[in-house]
Every structure is written in structure tokens, then in C-alpha cells.
Motif scaffolding. Structure first.
Motif, PDB file in Angstrom:
ATOM      1  N   ARG A 126       0.882  -1.281  -0.060  1.00  0.00           N
ATOM      2  CA  ARG A 126       0.066   0.025  -0.083  1.00  0.00           C
ATOM      3  C   ARG A 126       0.893   1.102   0.003  1.00  0.00           C
ATOM      4  O   ARG A 126       1.770   1.289   0.777  1.00  0.00           O
ATOM      5  CB  ARG A 126      -0.928   0.089   1.192  1.00  0.00           C
ATOM      6  N   TYR A 127       0.648   2.291  -0.932  1.00  0.00           N
ATOM      7  CA  TYR A 127       1.350   3.590  -0.933  1.00  0.00           C
ATOM      8  C   TYR A 127       0.245   4.755  -0.822  1.00  0.00           C
ATOM      9  O   TYR A 127      -0.963   4.414  -1.408  1.00  0.00           O
ATOM     10  CB  TYR A 127       2.154   3.969  -1.958  1.00  0.00           C
ATOM     11  N   GLY A 128       0.459   5.565  -0.095  1.00  0.00           N
ATOM     12  CA  GLY A 128      -0.690   6.759  -0.011  1.00  0.00           C
ATOM     13  C   GLY A 128       0.170   7.905   0.610  1.00  0.00           C
ATOM     14  O   GLY A 128       1.448   8.166   0.825  1.00  0.00           O
ATOM     15  N   ILE A 129      -0.694   8.926   0.575  1.00  0.00           N
ATOM     16  CA  ILE A 129      -0.193  10.318   1.187  1.00  0.00           C
ATOM     17  C   ILE A 129      -1.322  10.593   2.159  1.00  0.00           C
ATOM     18  O   ILE A 129      -2.427  10.282   2.228  1.00  0.00           O
ATOM     19  CB  ILE A 129      -0.134  11.422   0.169  1.00  0.00           C
TER      20      ILE A 129
ATOM     21  N   PRO B 137      -5.682   9.796   0.601  1.00  0.00           N
ATOM     22  CA  PRO B 137      -6.017   8.573  -0.315  1.00  0.00           C
ATOM     23  C   PRO B 137      -4.619   7.636  -0.469  1.00  0.00           C
ATOM     24  O   PRO B 137      -3.624   7.799   0.017  1.00  0.00           O
ATOM     25  CB  PRO B 137      -6.165   9.401  -1.799  1.00  0.00           C
ATOM     26  N   SER B 138      -4.978   6.329  -0.767  1.00  0.00           N
ATOM     27  CA  SER B 138      -3.892   5.305  -0.885  1.00  0.00           C
ATOM     28  C   SER B 138      -4.283   4.434  -2.146  1.00  0.00           C
ATOM     29  O   SER B 138      -5.313   4.465  -2.808  1.00  0.00           O
ATOM     30  CB  SER B 138      -3.933   4.398   0.432  1.00  0.00           C
ATOM     31  N   TYR B 139      -3.280   3.606  -2.611  1.00  0.00           N
ATOM     32  CA  TYR B 139      -3.346   2.748  -3.602  1.00  0.00           C
ATOM     33  C   TYR B 139      -2.953   1.476  -3.215  1.00  0.00           C
ATOM     34  O   TYR B 139      -1.693   1.364  -2.492  1.00  0.00           O
ATOM     35  CB  TYR B 139      -2.721   3.102  -5.086  1.00  0.00           C
ATOM     36  N   GLN B 140      -3.448   0.252  -3.375  1.00  0.00           N
ATOM     37  CA  GLN B 140      -3.078  -1.055  -2.806  1.00  0.00           C
ATOM     38  C   GLN B 140      -3.154  -1.959  -3.725  1.00  0.00           C
ATOM     39  O   GLN B 140      -3.956  -2.004  -4.710  1.00  0.00           O
ATOM     40  CB  GLN B 140      -4.076  -1.267  -1.549  1.00  0.00           C
ATOM     41  N   VAL B 141      -2.199  -2.986  -3.596  1.00  0.00           N
ATOM     42  CA  VAL B 141      -2.099  -3.998  -4.475  1.00  0.00           C
ATOM     43  C   VAL B 141      -1.776  -5.357  -3.398  1.00  0.00           C
ATOM     44  O   VAL B 141      -0.976  -5.277  -2.695  1.00  0.00           O
ATOM     45  CB  VAL B 141      -0.737  -4.060  -5.559  1.00  0.00           C
ATOM     46  N   THR B 142      -2.809  -6.422  -3.849  1.00  0.00           N
ATOM     47  CA  THR B 142      -2.774  -7.470  -3.099  1.00  0.00           C
ATOM     48  C   THR B 142      -2.415  -8.637  -3.758  1.00  0.00           C
ATOM     49  O   THR B 142      -3.143  -8.902  -4.803  1.00  0.00           O
ATOM     50  CB  THR B 142      -4.115  -7.764  -2.263  1.00  0.00           C
ATOM     51  N   TYR B 143      -1.687  -9.605  -3.373  1.00  0.00           N
ATOM     52  CA  TYR B 143      -1.275 -11.109  -4.145  1.00  0.00           C
ATOM     53  C   TYR B 143      -1.681 -12.131  -2.889  1.00  0.00           C
ATOM     54  O   TYR B 143      -1.252 -11.773  -1.872  1.00  0.00           O
ATOM     55  CB  TYR B 143      -0.010 -11.203  -4.711  1.00  0.00           C
TER      56      TYR B 143
ATOM     57  N   GLN C 162      -8.288   1.010   6.936  1.00  0.00           N
ATOM     58  CA  GLN C 162      -8.090   1.460   5.224  1.00  0.00           C
ATOM     59  C   GLN C 162      -9.381   1.001   4.820  1.00  0.00           C
ATOM     60  O   GLN C 162      -9.926  -0.144   4.915  1.00  0.00           O
ATOM     61  CB  GLN C 162      -7.135   0.616   4.635  1.00  0.00           C
ATOM     62  N   ILE C 163      -9.919   1.882   3.874  1.00  0.00           N
ATOM     63  CA  ILE C 163     -11.241   1.555   3.234  1.00  0.00           C
ATOM     64  C   ILE C 163     -10.725   1.228   1.738  1.00  0.00           C
ATOM     65  O   ILE C 163     -10.380   2.130   1.047  1.00  0.00           O
ATOM     66  CB  ILE C 163     -12.280   2.656   3.346  1.00  0.00           C
ATOM     67  N   VAL C 164     -11.037   0.101   1.208  1.00  0.00           N
ATOM     68  CA  VAL C 164     -10.428  -0.567  -0.042  1.00  0.00           C
ATOM     69  C   VAL C 164     -11.839  -1.081  -0.721  1.00  0.00           C
ATOM     70  O   VAL C 164     -12.721  -1.405  -0.004  1.00  0.00           O
ATOM     71  CB  VAL C 164      -9.231  -1.485  -0.021  1.00  0.00           C
ATOM     72  N   SER C 165     -11.643  -1.672  -1.788  1.00  0.00           N
ATOM     73  CA  SER C 165     -12.432  -2.496  -2.359  1.00  0.00           C
ATOM     74  C   SER C 165     -12.922  -3.772  -1.523  1.00  0.00           C
ATOM     75  O   SER C 165     -12.122  -4.153  -0.903  1.00  0.00           O
ATOM     76  CB  SER C 165     -12.202  -2.877  -3.916  1.00  0.00           C
ATOM     77  N   GLU C 166     -14.191  -4.487  -1.945  1.00  0.00           N
ATOM     78  CA  GLU C 166     -14.303  -5.786  -1.232  1.00  0.00           C
ATOM     79  C   GLU C 166     -13.595  -6.724  -1.739  1.00  0.00           C
ATOM     80  O   GLU C 166     -13.302  -7.472  -0.661  1.00  0.00           O
ATOM     81  CB  GLU C 166     -15.845  -5.983  -1.686  1.00  0.00           C
ATOM     82  N   ASP C 167     -13.011  -6.990  -2.635  1.00  0.00           N
ATOM     83  CA  ASP C 167     -12.237  -8.057  -3.080  1.00  0.00           C
ATOM     84  C   ASP C 167     -10.658  -7.935  -2.272  1.00  0.00           C
ATOM     85  O   ASP C 167     -10.112  -8.777  -2.094  1.00  0.00           O
ATOM     86  CB  ASP C 167     -11.926  -7.983  -4.639  1.00  0.00           C
TER      87      ASP C 167
END
Length: 374
Positions: A242-245, A265-271, A311-316
Motif C-alpha cells: 500500500r502507498y498513500g499520502i 488517499p491510498s493505492y493498494q495491490v494484494t497478491y 483502510q477503506i478499499v474494494s471488497e475484493d
């Protein structure tokens, strides 16, 4: 000799004696400071004088949020209200940030509401109210860094063979304009099945966080970097980045209580480690991160800390991801302390594995650890 004369004589003698005894240490400090000031040799210590006329020698760590952090030669690390500081003298170059954003480097001397900065033979003067923060200059890079390491573990042998440990460490670099901080936490647990003689792992997670805060106002700061890397085998996460400001604000800033909030805001990548047939192993999501940090100095040796972010992100990606750390820190001796910390992690929508098994939403752990500050 009448009673009035005798009483007066006793009072004067007692006062003189008390002054000699009680102020002896202060006189030694003053003599030592005077010798350093008059000497042409490089001073050995930074000096701070309190409004109570007490002197401390040691090292200036920083001044943020109207608090001076000072590593006393005898009393270890001390946090002093800026309003309680009467004089301050530095042995090394300091980096001073003014309220208008200007940064000035040089030897620092603060006295009677005035600040003097000596640099290359030139002395500049400023009002005390113009000073926003103080930190070691980049010329003394080692003075800008500090860190800690905590270890808590449980080892069992006999009828039960089990190993549990939590390790946490971090470093921080503070300058007059900003603060960089990195923290790493590892949690691991396993036990041996006595019938099969097989090791069974019951916890295996790693969390790395990094932040950089830029201070441009006594109350407001900008978090230019808010980074997190997480791996949790039992949450079915191979790794999550996750990266945000964010923007932060100091709600309370007193001698015993500090309370900050931040949002951005933030941007998140999950594997994921495993997924069901037909589902993607990775997911990306834009999000919103909200956080708060609260600390309370219960006594001079006991501190209470509370940190929470969501963190409020997508359901997936999990929908709502909560992380809580709270507990007390007890100073033991020198640079060692005892920490009692309670961790809570909750994922609203965890991802099922290949067999359709959903991880538990909540994880709790209570850790008692020994810490070392450096």
C-alpha cells in the motif's frame, strides 16, 4: 541577646547553610559550563537550563511540537516542555526551522527569549517565537538517527513443545523540516505434534511500514510517504503493498498528552496465496486511509500509547482493514524498557483459499517484550 535577635541569627545561618548544600550541584554545573565556554577546546556537551535554574548536560535530540527531547548525561532521555527551557547551548551544528519555512544551520544559543545562530563566524539573531523546530544538522548525520528493538518470546519444552515470538524494530531520522520513520514487526508461532513429530506453524506474519512527515506548521503536517508491506500466511496474503499520502493535524499537544489524526488517499495491490478456481490471485484498489496516534505520560517512567488506522478499499481487497496497537512502556534502566502491547487486526472481507476456507476476520495477541533504545 533577646529572642528576636537569636531567631534572626538562626534563620540567616540556616538559610545560608541550605543554600550551600542544595545548590552545590548547580554550582558545579555552572563552574563546568563556565569552563567549557571560556575554553578554546571543543565543548563536550550540550547544555540546557530550566526555568527552575537547574542545569542539564548531555545531547540535544530535537525540538518538535513545543517539546525539547534532551539526552541527559545522568538522567537519560528527557522530554522537556519548551516553555520550561530558560537557556540552551549546543556543542554541534543544529538545523533550525523558522515559522516562515526558512532553515538556518549553525551553533545554537538560546537565552532570555532570543536565539543566536553562529555560522562561519557570523551570528544571526531571531526571536524565540520564530523557531518552529530544532534538529541535528546534516553535518552531524549520526545525530539525526535513533532507533529501537523489542523482543518478546515464549519457549516451552516437555509435554508441550512450542515456540512463539514477536520481534519489532525501527529507526527514525529527524531533521528540522521532517521526520522519516520505518518499523518492522514479525510474529511467528509453531508447536510440535508429539504423535507425528511434525512442526505445525500457527502464526507467520510480517509487516513493514515507512512514513515521511513534512512539518510546515506547528499544528499541520503533510505525510508525503505512507508505505506498508504486509505478508500473512494465515490471512491468505502472499504480500500486500500500500502507498498513500495524507494530511495530519495535532489535536492535543501538552506536556503529558499528544494526539494526532491523519487522513489521505491510498493505492493498494494484494497478491493472495491461494484462490478458488476462476478467481484472480491479485487485486488492486484505490482507497482511503484514516489514522490516529495518542500518547499519555502517566508518570516519568510509564507511558501509554494507542495507535489505530483503518483502510477503506474494494471488497475484493478486504473492504475495511483495521490495525490497532496499544499498551504501556515502562522505563527500566539506561536504554532498556519493558513493553506490554496488545495488537488487533481485522479484515472485514478476507479472501477464501483454494478449498473455500475463509480466514478469521479478527486476530488478537498480547505481547510482553523487552526493548532497547539506541
Amino acid at each position: 541577646m533577646n529572642k528576636l535577635t537569636l531567631t534572626s541569627l538562626i534563620f540567616i545561618t540556616t538559610t545560608f547553610y541550605s543554600d550551600c548544600v542544595l545548590s552545590n550541584d548547580q554550582k558545579i554545573k555552572k563552574t563546568e559550563l563556565t569552563a567549557e565556554v571560556k575554553s578554546h577546546a571543543k565543548p563536550k556537551f550540550d547544555w540546557v537550563k530550566l526555568t527552575s535554574n537547574e542545569w542539564l548536560k548531555g545531547d540535544i535530540i530535537s525540538m518538535y511540537d513545543e517539546e525539547l527531547e534532551f539526552d541527559s548525561d545522568k538522567l537519560d532521555s528527557q522530554t522537556i516542555d519548551w516553555e520550561d527551557v530558560s537557556e540552551l547551548r549546543s556543542k554541534h551544528w543544529q538545523s533550525i526551522r523558522l515559522v516562515d519555512g526558512t532553515i538556518v544551520d549553525g551553533y545554537l544559543m538560546m537565552k532570555e527569549g532570543q536565539v543566536s545562530i553562529e555560522s562561519n563566524g557570523t551570528v544571526k539573531h531571531y526571536k524565540l517565537n520564530d523557531i518552529l523546530s530544532i534538529a541535528g544538522s546534516s553535518k552531524n548525520e549520526g545525530d539525526l538517527w535513533d532507533g529501537y528493538a523489542n523482543l518478546g518470546f515464549n519457549l516451552r519444552r516437555g509435554n508441550t513443545v512450542q515456540l512463539d515470538y514477536t520481534f519489532k524494530a525501527g529507526v527514525q531520522r529527524r531533521s528540522s523540516s521532517g521526520r522519516f520513520q520505518t518499523d518492522y514487526t514479525a510474529n511467528y508461532s509453531k508447536y510440535k505434534d508429539k504423535e507425528t513429530n511434525v512442526d505445525n506453524i500457527t502464526a507467520n506474519s510480517h509487516r513493514l511500514t515507512s512514513t515521511y512527515d513534512w512539518f510546515f506548521d506547528p499544528k499541520v503536517y503533510f505525510r508525503a510517504v505512507d508505505f506498508e508491506l504486509l505478508s500473512d500466511e494465515f490471512l491468505n496474503i502472499d504480500y500486500r503493498i500500500r502507498y498513500g499520502i495524507a494530511m495530519g493535524y495535532h489535536l492535543i499537544d501538552s506536556s503529558t498528552i499528544s494526539w494526532d489524526i491523519n487522513a489521505g488517499p491510498s493505492y493498494q495491490v494484494t497478491y493472495f496465496k491461494e484462490v478458488q478456481t476462476g478467481e484472480s490471485r491479485s487485486d488492486t484498489s484505490l482507497g482511503l486511509t484514516l489514522g490516529t496516534d495518542f500518547s499519555y505520560e502517566i508518570t516519568s517512567d510509564i507511558d501509554y500509547d494507542f495507535s489505530y488506522d483503518i483502510q477503506i478499499v474494494s471488497e475484493d481487497s478486504g473492504k475495511y482493514i483495521h490495525h490497532v496497537e496499544t499498551g504501556i512502556e515502562i522505563d527500566l534502566t539506561n536504554d532498556f524498557d519493558l513493553d506490554l502491547t496488545f495488537y488487533v487486526d481485522r479484515t472485514q472481507k478476507p479472501k477464501a483459499d483454494a478449498g473455500g476456507v475463509l480466514p478469521e476476520q479478527n486476530d488478537y495477541r498480547l505481547v510482553v517484550s523487552l526493548g532497547y533504545d539506541f
